[in-house]
Design a protein around this motif. Structure first.
Motif, PDB file in Angstrom:
ATOM      1  N   GLY A 139     -18.274 -65.457   5.367  1.00  0.00           N
ATOM      2  CA  GLY A 139     -18.204 -64.478   5.222  1.00  0.00           C
ATOM      3  C   GLY A 139     -17.612 -63.643   3.957  1.00  0.00           C
ATOM      4  N   ARG A 140     -16.733 -64.075   3.154  1.00  0.00           N
ATOM      5  CA  ARG A 140     -15.929 -63.715   2.230  1.00  0.00           C
ATOM      6  C   ARG A 140     -15.979 -65.068   1.001  1.00  0.00           C
ATOM      7  N   PHE A 141     -15.875 -64.070  -0.179  1.00  0.00           N
ATOM      8  CA  PHE A 141     -15.491 -65.198  -1.294  1.00  0.00           C
ATOM      9  C   PHE A 141     -13.933 -64.662  -2.068  1.00  0.00           C
ATOM     10  N   GLU A 142     -13.881 -64.951  -2.561  1.00  0.00           N
ATOM     11  CA  GLU A 142     -11.926 -64.018  -3.387  1.00  0.00           C
ATOM     12  C   GLU A 142     -11.468 -65.204  -4.199  1.00  0.00           C
ATOM     13  N   ALA A 143     -12.069 -65.234  -5.313  1.00  0.00           N
ATOM     14  CA  ALA A 143     -11.080 -65.607  -6.622  1.00  0.00           C
ATOM     15  C   ALA A 143     -10.650 -65.164  -7.355  1.00  0.00           C
ATOM     16  N   GLU A 144      -9.463 -65.545  -8.631  1.00  0.00           N
ATOM     17  CA  GLU A 144      -9.568 -64.719 -10.059  1.00  0.00           C
ATOM     18  C   GLU A 144      -9.196 -65.568 -10.959  1.00  0.00           C
ATOM     19  N   GLY A 145      -9.912 -65.147 -11.620  1.00  0.00           N
ATOM     20  CA  GLY A 145     -10.582 -66.263 -13.427  1.00  0.00           C
ATOM     21  C   GLY A 145     -11.044 -64.709 -13.850  1.00  0.00           C
ATOM     22  N   TRP A 146     -11.391 -65.595 -15.709  1.00  0.00           N
ATOM     23  CA  TRP A 146     -12.016 -64.882 -16.920  1.00  0.00           C
ATOM     24  C   TRP A 146     -13.480 -64.233 -16.638  1.00  0.00           C
ATOM     25  N   ARG A 147     -13.433 -63.072 -16.500  1.00  0.00           N
ATOM     26  CA  ARG A 147     -14.585 -62.689 -17.030  1.00  0.00           C
ATOM     27  C   ARG A 147     -15.265 -61.797 -18.306  1.00  0.00           C
ATOM     28  N   VAL A 148     -15.930 -61.753 -18.476  1.00  0.00           N
ATOM     29  CA  VAL A 148     -16.376 -61.367 -19.837  1.00  0.00           C
ATOM     30  C   VAL A 148     -16.889 -59.912 -19.871  1.00  0.00           C
ATOM     31  N   LYS A 149     -16.779 -59.569 -20.923  1.00  0.00           N
ATOM     32  CA  LYS A 149     -17.022 -57.649 -21.153  1.00  0.00           C
ATOM     33  C   LYS A 149     -18.907 -57.766 -21.756  1.00  0.00           C
ATOM     34  N   LYS A 150     -19.242 -56.500 -21.947  1.00  0.00           N
ATOM     35  CA  LYS A 150     -20.258 -56.481 -22.531  1.00  0.00           C
ATOM     36  C   LYS A 150     -20.210 -56.807 -24.472  1.00  0.00           C
ATOM     37  N   ASP A 151     -18.324 -56.889 -24.807  1.00  0.00           N
ATOM     38  CA  ASP A 151     -18.793 -56.869 -26.127  1.00  0.00           C
ATOM     39  C   ASP A 151     -18.376 -58.444 -26.420  1.00  0.00           C
ATOM     40  N   SER A 188     -15.471 -59.652 -24.893  1.00  0.00           N
ATOM     41  CA  SER A 188     -14.343 -60.437 -24.586  1.00  0.00           C
ATOM     42  C   SER A 188     -14.188 -60.610 -23.261  1.00  0.00           C
ATOM     43  N   LYS A 189     -12.864 -61.108 -22.876  1.00  0.00           N
ATOM     44  CA  LYS A 189     -12.837 -61.724 -21.735  1.00  0.00           C
ATOM     45  C   LYS A 189     -11.947 -60.751 -21.772  1.00  0.00           C
ATOM     46  N   PHE A 190     -10.967 -61.327 -19.705  1.00  0.00           N
ATOM     47  CA  PHE A 190     -10.172 -60.052 -18.717  1.00  0.00           C
ATOM     48  C   PHE A 190      -9.992 -61.215 -18.031  1.00  0.00           C
ATOM     49  N   TRP A 191      -8.748 -60.955 -17.459  1.00  0.00           N
ATOM     50  CA  TRP A 191      -8.678 -61.917 -16.394  1.00  0.00           C
ATOM     51  C   TRP A 191      -8.746 -60.588 -15.045  1.00  0.00           C
ATOM     52  N   ALA A 192      -9.439 -61.713 -13.742  1.00  0.00           N
ATOM     53  CA  ALA A 192     -10.136 -60.317 -13.046  1.00  0.00           C
ATOM     54  C   ALA A 192      -9.635 -61.297 -11.626  1.00  0.00           C
ATOM     55  N   SER A 193      -9.671 -60.065 -10.930  1.00  0.00           N
ATOM     56  CA  SER A 193      -8.914 -61.016  -9.337  1.00  0.00           C
ATOM     57  C   SER A 193     -10.780 -60.585  -8.794  1.00  0.00           C
ATOM     58  N   VAL A 194     -11.822 -60.885  -8.060  1.00  0.00           N
ATOM     59  CA  VAL A 194     -12.816 -60.755  -7.937  1.00  0.00           C
ATOM     60  C   VAL A 194     -13.297 -60.637  -5.777  1.00  0.00           C
ATOM     61  N   ILE A 195     -13.243 -60.300  -5.072  1.00  0.00           N
ATOM     62  CA  ILE A 195     -13.746 -60.011  -3.486  1.00  0.00           C
ATOM     63  C   ILE A 195     -15.402 -59.630  -3.954  1.00  0.00           C
ATOM     64  N   ILE A 196     -16.206 -61.064  -2.742  1.00  0.00           N
ATOM     65  CA  ILE A 196     -18.416 -60.743  -2.252  1.00  0.00           C
ATOM     66  C   ILE A 196     -17.454 -60.571  -0.757  1.00  0.00           C
ATOM     67  N   ASP A 197     -18.819 -59.804  -0.940  1.00  0.00           N
ATOM     68  CA  ASP A 197     -18.431 -59.508   0.519  1.00  0.00           C
ATOM     69  C   ASP A 197     -19.524 -59.607   1.446  1.00  0.00           C
ATOM     70  N   PRO A 198     -20.525 -60.496   2.492  1.00  0.00           N
ATOM     71  CA  PRO A 198     -21.360 -60.085   2.613  1.00  0.00           C
ATOM     72  C   PRO A 198     -22.368 -58.963   3.658  1.00  0.00           C
ATOM     73  N   ILE A 199     -23.473 -58.444   2.991  1.00  0.00           N
ATOM     74  CA  ILE A 199     -23.981 -56.910   4.081  1.00  0.00           C
ATOM     75  C   ILE A 199     -25.050 -57.265   4.215  1.00  0.00           C
ATOM     76  N   ARG A 200     -25.037 -56.774   6.119  1.00  0.00           N
ATOM     77  CA  ARG A 200     -25.930 -57.207   6.493  1.00  0.00           C
ATOM     78  C   ARG A 200     -26.060 -56.395   7.632  1.00  0.00           C
ATOM     79  N   ASN A 201     -27.579 -56.513   7.691  1.00  0.00           N
ATOM     80  CA  ASN A 201     -28.280 -55.553   8.616  1.00  0.00           C
ATOM     81  C   ASN A 201     -27.768 -54.933  10.494  1.00  0.00           C
ATOM     82  N   ASP A 202     -28.033 -54.816  12.035  1.00  0.00           N
ATOM     83  CA  ASP A 202     -27.991 -55.256  12.967  1.00  0.00           C
ATOM     84  C   ASP A 202     -28.610 -56.156  12.896  1.00  0.00           C
ATOM     85  N   ASP A 203     -29.268 -56.412  12.804  1.00  0.00           N
ATOM     86  CA  ASP A 203     -30.248 -57.923  13.134  1.00  0.00           C
ATOM     87  C   ASP A 203     -29.919 -58.828  12.585  1.00  0.00           C
ATOM     88  N   GLY A 204     -28.179 -58.634  11.727  1.00  0.00           N
ATOM     89  CA  GLY A 204     -27.687 -59.483  10.741  1.00  0.00           C
ATOM     90  C   GLY A 204     -28.198 -60.383   9.894  1.00  0.00           C
TER      91      GLY A 204
END
Length: 622
Positions: A184-196, A198-214
């Motif tokens: 139901g959720r993924f949460e973490a911190e870590g390095w992420r990469v920009k287009k150029d 370079s890296k930045f330290w990020a807090s990331v949250i990912i939530d699933p999206i479901r329709n009425d049927d699940g």
């Protein structure tokens, strides 16, 4: 009903309620009067009848006009009516008032639009959507600012492009989506990469999206740039580190100045007594100086443990057996007022540690526990197998994996959060002056970290304290070694054996050589690695190599020993070291016939150890 020209020929109660006309007011009138002036101008009523006649039905939604000129939103259906011969005789018209539904839909659309504009305008967070496979399906201003991609560059691309090469190899993007979908959720911190790049330290949250049927239809992903926060935290850590170094330096200077005063004062008094001819008083000054040296050795040992530089001799160790072995010593140490219980876990995994240092760590924890229970109490030593998943590993500041825990629990006074935060700092102690060095817990912390593990404190005021050591699990098929016991004939004299001593300090070489000569050994000396290796490459008899680890001349002690064993495979080696050049001698277990002795050591103990090694005592075989 309408006739073929569009004039009203029948009128029901629903029509009267929707439109406000009575039947006698509207029958015979053209139905176009229900349309807005705009639609009348566009001849929509005529088009509606022609479409119904031609295609068999006309259906539309739009504004319609009541008798009082107010408007309502209507669903309109017009069907042609034909006689048996197929001739058009009129139209059936059904109108439904959808004003309330349209108002709700408009409010929903307005709300969605407000939300969309809000999300799009946020610049402090990257907020975007992913499809079920992880491809980007929306992109806000914050995402563009953080990651450098415009919407048209990134839409349809897989979100894994924001991850580092290390995370990609570890499969972190896929794990993130699977975790979000499953939990139901993924949460973490870590390095992420920009287009150029370079890296930045990020807090990331990912939530699933479901329709009425699940059914999973995608993911909502929120990323926050914590680079500035991380930089501030790093500055704070550096500040705290410098404060700890200052505390360490002050405590170290205080303790060593006391020790040096004891040593130098004893030597001066001995010099004065020699001048006075009063040599009978030498013993007490000698004993005082030797006591100060032993305390200095203990202090440096604790400091090296704290800084993770002590010499460790790791072996596959059964912590159950080890705790069983020290149980009686713990009972005697804590006294009769404290109930001691050792709780062993069945099937405990082995761990690769220095068993002596693990014993010392647990004994120190037991002494601390006793001091926290001045009126008596219960003390429990407990072992367990621990599996740390990603979340638990993050909490313990350890890699994901399997660990052996050794926990000491008391029912004492407990610690405040402020004390817990400083408990591992060097020279920090809550004990009265003179009753503690403040290095006990910092030494245990250093030992745990140097062994690849961790130590954690769990405590509540008035409820007691639990301190747990977490040590990495060793291989399943590791053969756990028995602890060595003292040899019975280690004081025997030499029988002509030759010992090569390599040390760059002439005083240490001189002292070791004299002790060995007194014991009947032949001594060969070398000041550095290359000189010692030349002797070892010759045909000279060498029964034992004693070498410092840190040597000048480009060859350290381990390199000399390894090179010598090419031509002398059974050469016995004793490494002596002032601090643990563990990177040199401890990358893995020492080979058979290699041993370690830590400086400072008593000369008597050196001679004893050499005899054990040369005779190959069973208790020391590796």
């Amino acid at each position: 009903m309408l006739d073929t020209e569009g004039r009203v020929t029948s009128w029901n109660a629903g029509a009267r309620r929707f439109k406000g006309y009575e039947a006698d007011e509207i029958i015979g009138q053209h139905f176009s009067r229900f349309y807005t002036p705009e639609e009348q101008e566009q001849q929509i009523p005529r088009i509606a009848l022609e479409t119904a006649e031609r295609e068999g039905r006309f259906e539309i939604e739009g504004w319609r006009v009541r008798k009082d000129n107010s408007r309502f939103w209507a669903n309109v259906v017009i069907d042609p009516i034909r006689d048996p011969a197929g001739n058009l005789v009129g139209f059936a018209k059904v109108t439904r008032d959808l004003t309330d539904r349209r108002a709700a839909e408009e409010e929903l659309r307005a709300s969605e639009e407000r939300f969309r504009m809000l999300v799009q305008s946020v610049t402090d967070y990257a907020i975007y959507m992913l499809d079920p496979e992880g491809r980007v399906s929306s992109w806000n201003a914050g995402a563009e600012r953080f990651k450098g991609y415009s919407a048209d560059e990134i839409m349809g691309q897989h979100f894994s492009r924001f991850y580092t090469d290390e995370d990609l190899k570890a499969g972190i993007p896929q794990i993130a989506l699977e975790t979000a979908s499953r939990d139901g959720r993924f949460e973490a911190e870590g390095w992420r990469v920009k287009k150029d790049g370079s890296k930045f330290w990020a807090s990331v949250i990912i939530d699933p999206i479901r329709n009425d049927d699940g059914e999973l239809i995608g993911f909502a992903k929120v990323t926050r740039d914590l680079s500035e926060k991380r930089a501030i935290e790093e500055q704070l850590r550096q500040s705290q580190k410098m404060e700890a170094v200052g505390q360490l330096t002050g405590g170290l200077a205080h303790d060593f100045n006391n020790l040096l005063t004891g040593i130098s004062g004893s030597l001066e008094m001995m010099k004065m007594r020699i001048a006075q001819g009063r040599t009978a008083e030498f013993d007490r000054y000698l004993i005082a100086a030797q006591g100060a040296v032993r305390r200095a050795a203990s202090l440096t040992h604790r400091l090296l443990a704290f800084s993770r530089r002590q010499t460790l001799d790791p072996k596959p160790t059964d912590a159950n057996r080890l705790m069983r072995g020290i149980e009686e010593l713990v009972r005697r140490t804590v006294g009769p007022g404290v109930r001691v219980e050792v709780v062993e876990t069945s099937g405990l995994w082995p761990t690769l540690v220095d068993p002596n240092q693990l014993e010392n760590a647990v004994l120190n924890l037991c002494i601390n526990a006793r001091d926290a229970m001045p009126n008596g109490g219960a003390l429990t030593i407990e072992t367990a197998n621990k599996w740390l998943d990603e979340r638990a590993a993050r909490k313990h500041d350890l890699p994901v994996g399997q660990y052996v825990s050794v926990c000491v629990t008391d029912t004492g006074t407990g610690m405040t959060p402020e004390v817990i935060a400083k408990a591992f700092d060097p020279f920090f102690t809550t004990k009265p002056m003179g009753e503690g060095t403040g290095l006990g817990l910092s030494m245990i912390y250093g030992f745990a970290r140097q062994s690849g593990g961790q130590v954690r404190i769990y405590s509540e005021i008035g409820q007691g304290t639990t301190i747990c050591l977490y040590l990495p699990r060793h291989g399943e098929d590791a053969e756990v070694e028995e602890r060595p016991t003292d040899s019975g004939n280690a004081d025997a004299t030499a029988t002509g054996e030759v010992v090569l001593v390599i040390d760059d300090d002439p005083t240490i070489r001189m002292l070791i050589a004299e002790v060995l000569a007194e014991a009947g050994y032949t001594v060969v000396e070398a000041p550095d690695g290359p000189a010692g290796l030349e002797i070892l490459k010759s045909n000279a008899r060498i029964d034992l190599l004693i070498t410092d680890v840190g040597l000048p001349g480009g060859l350290n002690g381990r390199q000399v020993a390894d090179a010598a064993r090419v031509s002398r495979p059974h050469l016995k080696v004793l490494f002596i070291t002032g601090y643990a050049e563990n990177a040199v001698i401890g990358r893995s277990r020492l080979e058979r016939g290699m041993f370690v002795l830590t400086k400072p050591f008593q000369m008597e103990h050196l001679a004893h150890r050499i005899r054990e090694i040369i005779e190959g005592c069973n208790s020391l075989q590796r």
